[in-house]
Scaffold this motif. Structure first.
Motif, PDB file in Angstrom:
ATOM      1  N   THR A  60       8.201  10.510  -3.021  1.00 27.50           N
ATOM      2  CA  THR A  60       6.472   9.619  -2.998  1.00 27.50           C
ATOM      3  C   THR A  60       7.558   8.019  -3.026  1.00 27.50           C
ATOM      4  OG1 THR A  60       5.392  11.507  -4.891  1.00 27.50           O
ATOM      5  CG2 THR A  60       4.816   9.034  -4.844  1.00 27.50           C
ATOM      6  N   SER A  61       8.399   7.616  -3.506  1.00 28.40           N
ATOM      7  CA  SER A  61       8.893   6.130  -3.797  1.00 28.40           C
ATOM      8  C   SER A  61       9.376   6.074  -2.431  1.00 28.40           C
ATOM      9  CB  SER A  61       9.703   6.144  -4.007  1.00 28.40           C
ATOM     10  OG  SER A  61      10.758   4.844  -4.493  1.00 28.40           O
TER      11      SER A  61
ATOM     12  N   GLN B  93       6.095   5.772  -0.601  1.00 25.01           N
ATOM     13  CA  GLN B  93       4.962   4.501  -0.318  1.00 25.01           C
ATOM     14  C   GLN B  93       5.158   2.947   0.704  1.00 25.01           C
ATOM     15  OE1 GLN B  93       5.927   1.117  -4.309  1.00 25.01           O
ATOM     16  NE2 GLN B  93       7.244   2.274  -3.734  1.00 25.01           N
ATOM     17  N   TRP B  94       6.605   3.500   1.279  1.00 24.31           N
ATOM     18  CA  TRP B  94       7.175   2.237   1.755  1.00 24.31           C
ATOM     19  C   TRP B  94       5.865   2.560   3.103  1.00 24.31           C
ATOM     20  CZ3 TRP B  94      10.735  -1.648   2.355  1.00 24.31           C
ATOM     21  CH2 TRP B  94      10.670  -1.699   0.611  1.00 24.31           C
TER      22      TRP B  94
ATOM     23  N   ILE C 287       2.470   1.297   2.319  1.00 21.72           N
ATOM     24  CA  ILE C 287       2.263  -0.127   2.858  1.00 21.72           C
ATOM     25  C   ILE C 287       2.401  -0.394   4.355  1.00 21.72           C
ATOM     26  CG2 ILE C 287       3.219  -2.767   2.305  1.00 21.72           C
ATOM     27  CD1 ILE C 287       4.419  -1.428   0.023  1.00 21.72           C
TER      28      ILE C 287
ATOM     29  N   MET D 221      -0.020   0.125  -4.573  1.00 20.55           N
ATOM     30  CA  MET D 221       0.719   1.362  -4.053  1.00 20.55           C
ATOM     31  C   MET D 221       2.082   1.599  -5.581  1.00 20.55           C
ATOM     32  SD  MET D 221       0.424   2.942  -1.707  1.00 20.55           S
ATOM     33  CE  MET D 221      -1.556   2.801   0.024  1.00 20.55           C
ATOM     34  N   PRO D 222       2.627   0.421  -5.784  1.00 18.41           N
ATOM     35  CA  PRO D 222       3.153   0.929  -7.078  1.00 18.41           C
ATOM     36  C   PRO D 222       2.287   1.187  -8.362  1.00 18.41           C
ATOM     37  CG  PRO D 222       4.210  -1.452  -6.254  1.00 18.41           C
ATOM     38  CD  PRO D 222       2.332  -0.712  -5.500  1.00 18.41           C
TER      39      PRO D 222
ATOM     40  N   TRP E 296       0.300   3.890  -7.847  1.00 16.80           N
ATOM     41  CA  TRP E 296      -0.038   4.316  -7.334  1.00 16.80           C
ATOM     42  C   TRP E 296       1.101   5.428  -8.011  1.00 16.80           C
ATOM     43  CZ3 TRP E 296      -4.614   6.633  -8.399  1.00 16.80           C
ATOM     44  CH2 TRP E 296      -5.555   6.207  -8.257  1.00 16.80           C
ATOM     45  N   VAL E 297       2.349   4.846  -7.745  1.00 16.03           N
ATOM     46  CA  VAL E 297       3.449   5.186  -8.416  1.00 16.03           C
ATOM     47  C   VAL E 297       3.946   5.499  -9.748  1.00 16.03           C
ATOM     48  CG1 VAL E 297       6.137   5.422  -7.966  1.00 16.03           C
ATOM     49  CG2 VAL E 297       4.695   4.877  -6.001  1.00 16.03           C
TER      50      VAL E 297
ATOM     51  N   LEU F 258      -1.819   8.391  -0.320  1.00 18.25           N
ATOM     52  CA  LEU F 258      -0.365   8.146  -1.064  1.00 18.25           C
ATOM     53  C   LEU F 258      -0.069   9.535  -0.958  1.00 18.25           C
ATOM     54  CD1 LEU F 258       2.504   6.984  -1.567  1.00 18.25           C
ATOM     55  CD2 LEU F 258       1.780   6.804  -3.522  1.00 18.25           C
TER      56      LEU F 258
ATOM     57  N   SER G 284       2.686  12.657  -0.366  1.00 16.76           N
ATOM     58  CA  SER G 284       3.567  13.146  -1.043  1.00 16.76           C
ATOM     59  C   SER G 284       3.120  14.643  -1.045  1.00 16.76           C
ATOM     60  CB  SER G 284       3.203  12.373  -2.124  1.00 16.76           C
ATOM     61  OG  SER G 284       4.707  12.614  -3.269  1.00 16.76           O
TER      62      SER G 284
END
Length: 453
Positions: free
Chosen positions: A150-151, A154-155, A158, A288-289, A291-292, A345, A349
């Protein structure tokens, strides 16, 4: 289904950036035709709305063949660049050219114009598959860690947000640079600009993933199509994530196709397409951060339910735009953007989780086949969004035209635009909330593998 417990290697920031920039391909090739192609054909090439919907949809049937083939080929590819990157290079060399030709604007109208655009769009779909299928397969092979995927993604999201901004703001701005409603020449200029951006981003991803880690990926599955489809049939997590993606992206594609009409006929100015997309993209770049963190706090399924509720709620609320005006419309789209950010996202993932779990369970490398099937089915089903919206327009009595002979649309056509942008997609999105509850793949628990239904 089994989700393995494996200590994952760290994916460097450079590789994350290199991988993420490839999302310009994903977002742009989906968003620009989804946003502008139907409108371009009905309002500039005098193609009837129903036929324009068919043109946008028909090439996607080819995806059902080419995407699994590319996935299978990339699984079996052996090269110093790895199994995926040679295909990224092939797509980077062909997609920008094919994309430009879709909007090249030959001196054709009606059925001949529809045939030309359809052929070019078919070539675009093929080139897109060469890049996108192997590209989507890579995260599941970079790390086996449930939350690191997931991390990592995230990129990617973006960059999807940035690319969506370019697609939804810059592309319409270029189109309207030669008049509020645009010209065939301005569409051609837009296509050339986007093609250059695609070229740079796709080569950036090819070179940027040169040092991407491979987590001991198993040997490619050498079984035939019958064996591979039989194995996929028994993969319940893959079936449900594919069905969920199809449902949600069907709603997204309807709203993309409807956006220029919504701006022109509901809000009253075609230029509103740009500001609506700015409202949509802003949350994708900023949330995004969040939702992570939410996916770690509530699980990916719980976060997906929340994201879909926001997506559907904002879409349903937009039906009141004629009562409350343009500012209200932009606020509802802002809520939609927050929801879509989470939906996209988490979809990617969860797909990477399914691919990694399948490899651990079977001992076979089938990331390309699974991704190819997922991309083909999702793309094929979601492409019906433009067709459905085109049919809604036709039922509402929408009149196709050319710039030199503008027409006054009947009230029934204006109502059809509103329904196709809001009510119908909202129903589809809320249906996806119920489907999300069927997803069962969870993170590893304890010292042994996790069994999920």
């Amino acid at each position: 289904m089994i989700a393995p417990v494996v200590s994952a290697p760290t994916v460097s920031r450079g590789v994350r950036l290199g991988y993420g920039v490839g999302s310009f391909c994903t977002a742009t090739v989906n968003a620009v035709p989804g946003l502008l192609l139907l409108y371009y054909m009905t309002n500039f090439l005098a193609v009837p709305a129903w036929l324009a919907g068919v043109v946008v949809t028909a090439p996607k049937a080819w995806d059902l063949i080419i995407n699994p083939l590319v996935g299978r080929w990339s699984d079996r590819t052996r090269s110093r660049m790895g199994p995926r990157r040679p295909w990224l290079l092939a797509g980077a060399c062909t997609l920008p050219i094919a994309f430009f030709l879709v909007f090249a604007g030959p001196p054709l109208t009606g059925v001949p114009a529809a045939l030309y655009v359809g052929a070019c769009f078919m070539a675009t779909a093929t080139a897109y598959a060469l890049f996108e299928v192997p590209y989507k397969a890579m995260p599941g092979e970079m790390t086996h860690d449930y939350h690191e995927r997931t991390s990592l993604l995230q990129w990617r999201m973006i960059f999807i947000g940035a690319a969506t901004a370019i697609s939804g703001v810059l592309a319409p701005a270029i189109v309207s640079s030669q008049g509020a409603n645009g010209t065939v020449g301005s569409y051609r200029l837009m296509a050339a600009t986007i093609a250059v951006i695609l070229l740079v981003a796709m080569f950036g991803s090819f070179f940027g993933t040169a040092r991407a880690p491979m987590t001991g990926a198993p040997e490619a599955d050498r079984g035939g199509w019958r064996e591979q489809f039989a194995a996929i049939k028994g993969n319940s997590a893959f079936i449900w994530i594919t069905a969920l993606a199809c449902t949600q992206m069907l709603a997204v594609s309807m709203m993309l196709a409807a956006a220029p009409y919504f701006a022109a006929y509901t809000i009253g100015t075609p230029a509103a397409t740009q500001t609506l997309f700015a409202a949509l993209v802003g949350p994708m770049l900023l949330t995004m951060p969040l939702w992570v963190r939410l996916s770690k706090r509530f699980g990916k399924r719980g976060a997906m339910v929340l994201a879909a509720l926001l997506f559907g709620g904002g879409t349903a609320a937009a039906v009141a735009t004629p009562l409350f005006g343009p500012l209200y419309a932009h606020l509802t789209i802002l809520v939609v953007g927050v929801g879509i950010a989470g939906v996209q996202l988490l979809l990617f993932s969860m797909l990477a989780d399914v691919i990694a779990a399948d490899a651990a369970r079977t001992g076979k490398r089938r990331a390309g086949v699974l991704t190819g099937l997922w991309t083909a089915i999702e793309s094929g089903v979601s492409s019906f969004g433009a067709l459905i919206f085109g049919v809604i327009l036709s039922l509402g009595g929408f009149i196709e035209s050319e710039p030199s002979t503008p027409v006054q649309q009947p009230d029934s056509a204006v109502t059809a635009v509103l329904i196709g942008q809001t009510a119908v997609p909202a129903v589809i999105i809320f249906a996806s909330v119920l489907m999300t509850l069927k997803y069962r793949l969870t993170p590893p628990v304890g010292p042994g593998p996790d069994e999920s239904g």
